[in-house]
Design an enzyme around this catalytic site. Sequence first.
Site, PDB file in Angstrom:
ATOM      1  N   PRO A 137     -29.372  35.268 -13.522  1.00 61.88           N
ATOM      2  CA  PRO A 137     -30.465  34.532 -14.158  1.00 61.88           C
ATOM      3  C   PRO A 137     -30.054  33.728 -15.385  1.00 61.88           C
ATOM      4  CG  PRO A 137     -31.133  36.778 -13.721  1.00 61.88           C
ATOM      5  CD  PRO A 137     -29.692  36.675 -13.331  1.00 61.88           C
ATOM      6  N   ASN A 138     -30.583  32.529 -15.438  1.00 63.64           N
ATOM      7  CA  ASN A 138     -30.467  31.611 -16.579  1.00 63.64           C
ATOM      8  C   ASN A 138     -29.098  30.943 -16.718  1.00 63.64           C
ATOM      9  OD1 ASN A 138     -33.195  32.096 -17.509  1.00 63.64           O
ATOM     10  ND2 ASN A 138     -32.468  34.116 -18.126  1.00 63.64           N
ATOM     11  N   ARG A 179     -28.404  25.704 -22.743  1.00 64.66           N
ATOM     12  CA  ARG A 179     -28.929  26.984 -23.222  1.00 64.66           C
ATOM     13  C   ARG A 179     -28.064  27.514 -24.380  1.00 64.66           C
ATOM     14  NH1 ARG A 179     -27.854  32.706 -20.134  1.00 64.66           N
ATOM     15  NH2 ARG A 179     -29.233  33.972 -21.404  1.00 64.66           N
ATOM     16  N   TYR A 203     -23.138  29.919 -25.710  1.00 67.46           N
ATOM     17  CA  TYR A 203     -22.615  29.744 -24.349  1.00 67.46           C
ATOM     18  C   TYR A 203     -21.814  28.455 -24.145  1.00 67.46           C
ATOM     19  CZ  TYR A 203     -25.811  33.616 -23.432  1.00 67.46           C
ATOM     20  OH  TYR A 203     -26.451  34.831 -23.465  1.00 67.46           O
ATOM     21  N   ASN A 233     -21.194  37.428 -13.074  1.00 65.61           N
ATOM     22  CA  ASN A 233     -21.903  37.438 -14.354  1.00 65.61           C
ATOM     23  C   ASN A 233     -23.380  37.651 -14.032  1.00 65.61           C
ATOM     24  OD1 ASN A 233     -23.163  37.074 -16.770  1.00 65.61           O
ATOM     25  ND2 ASN A 233     -22.044  35.208 -17.328  1.00 65.61           N
ATOM     26  N   ALA A 266     -28.840  38.715 -17.793  1.00 67.57           N
ATOM     27  CA  ALA A 266     -29.622  39.804 -18.381  1.00 67.57           C
ATOM     28  C   ALA A 266     -29.824  40.975 -17.427  1.00 67.57           C
ATOM     29  CB  ALA A 266     -30.970  39.268 -18.847  1.00 67.57           C
ATOM     30  N   GLU A 311     -16.726  42.151 -13.556  1.00 63.82           N
ATOM     31  CA  GLU A 311     -17.920  41.779 -14.338  1.00 63.82           C
ATOM     32  C   GLU A 311     -17.476  40.855 -15.460  1.00 63.82           C
ATOM     33  OE1 GLU A 311     -19.853  45.214 -16.009  1.00 63.82           O
ATOM     34  OE2 GLU A 311     -21.075  43.993 -17.382  1.00 63.82           O
ATOM     35  N   HIS A 347     -18.748  38.283 -18.767  1.00 68.48           N
ATOM     36  CA  HIS A 347     -19.753  37.729 -19.684  1.00 68.48           C
ATOM     37  C   HIS A 347     -19.107  36.681 -20.570  1.00 68.48           C
ATOM     38  CE1 HIS A 347     -22.523  40.809 -18.439  1.00 68.48           C
ATOM     39  NE2 HIS A 347     -21.525  41.659 -18.536  1.00 68.48           N
ATOM     40  N   ARG A 357     -23.408  41.478 -30.088  1.00 69.69           N
ATOM     41  CA  ARG A 357     -24.774  40.940 -30.089  1.00 69.69           C
ATOM     42  C   ARG A 357     -25.808  42.074 -30.183  1.00 69.69           C
ATOM     43  NH1 ARG A 357     -25.282  36.702 -25.408  1.00 69.69           N
ATOM     44  NH2 ARG A 357     -27.148  36.191 -26.624  1.00 69.69           N
TER      45      ARG A 357
END
Length: 151
Positions: free
Chosen positions: A10-11, A18, A23, A79, A82, A103, A105, A112
């Site tokens: 998502p996103n 964004r 990012y 990735n 969320a 995985e 990110h 964060r």
Amino acid sequence: MKKILILNGPNLNLLGTREPAIYGHETLADVEQLCRNEGERLGFEVDCRQSNYEGQLIDWIHEAGRQCATGKMIGVVFNPGALTHTSVALHDAIRGANVPVVEYHISNVHTRESFRHHSWISPVAKAVMAGFGVRGYALAVQALVQVAGAA
Ligand code: DQA
């Protein structure tokens, strides 16, 4: 030629616009081109997919599991966005499909908010990488080739 799947959740379709301070300015299309180039350099065909829907990502993980079982694919750079922090269903999908996952990110999630510190994906991933920016997807492709024993 064996395949690698690049899966974004998502996103991540909003990359480039964004929160660029986190990012970066490169788009999802840039990321996918980077992955294709890196995969091809290493001798793999790269399939890139993105979805904002958990169920779609689950279906693609199942499909990747079938392709890995028949030797057509070596694994997935994933990735999950969320969903990393919420999705038991993706955890179960990776475990159930028995698919090698790196995985990835873009940001270092551990620097964060605390809700980003827990991952449901990490316990079922072969390897976990974070914080190398969008260029880090190329490192994740290299890592997948190594952990999948395909080097
Ligand atoms: C992310 C980190 C997640 O916490 C966030 O929800 C994302 C992107 C990253 O690439 O840094 O959507 O997975």
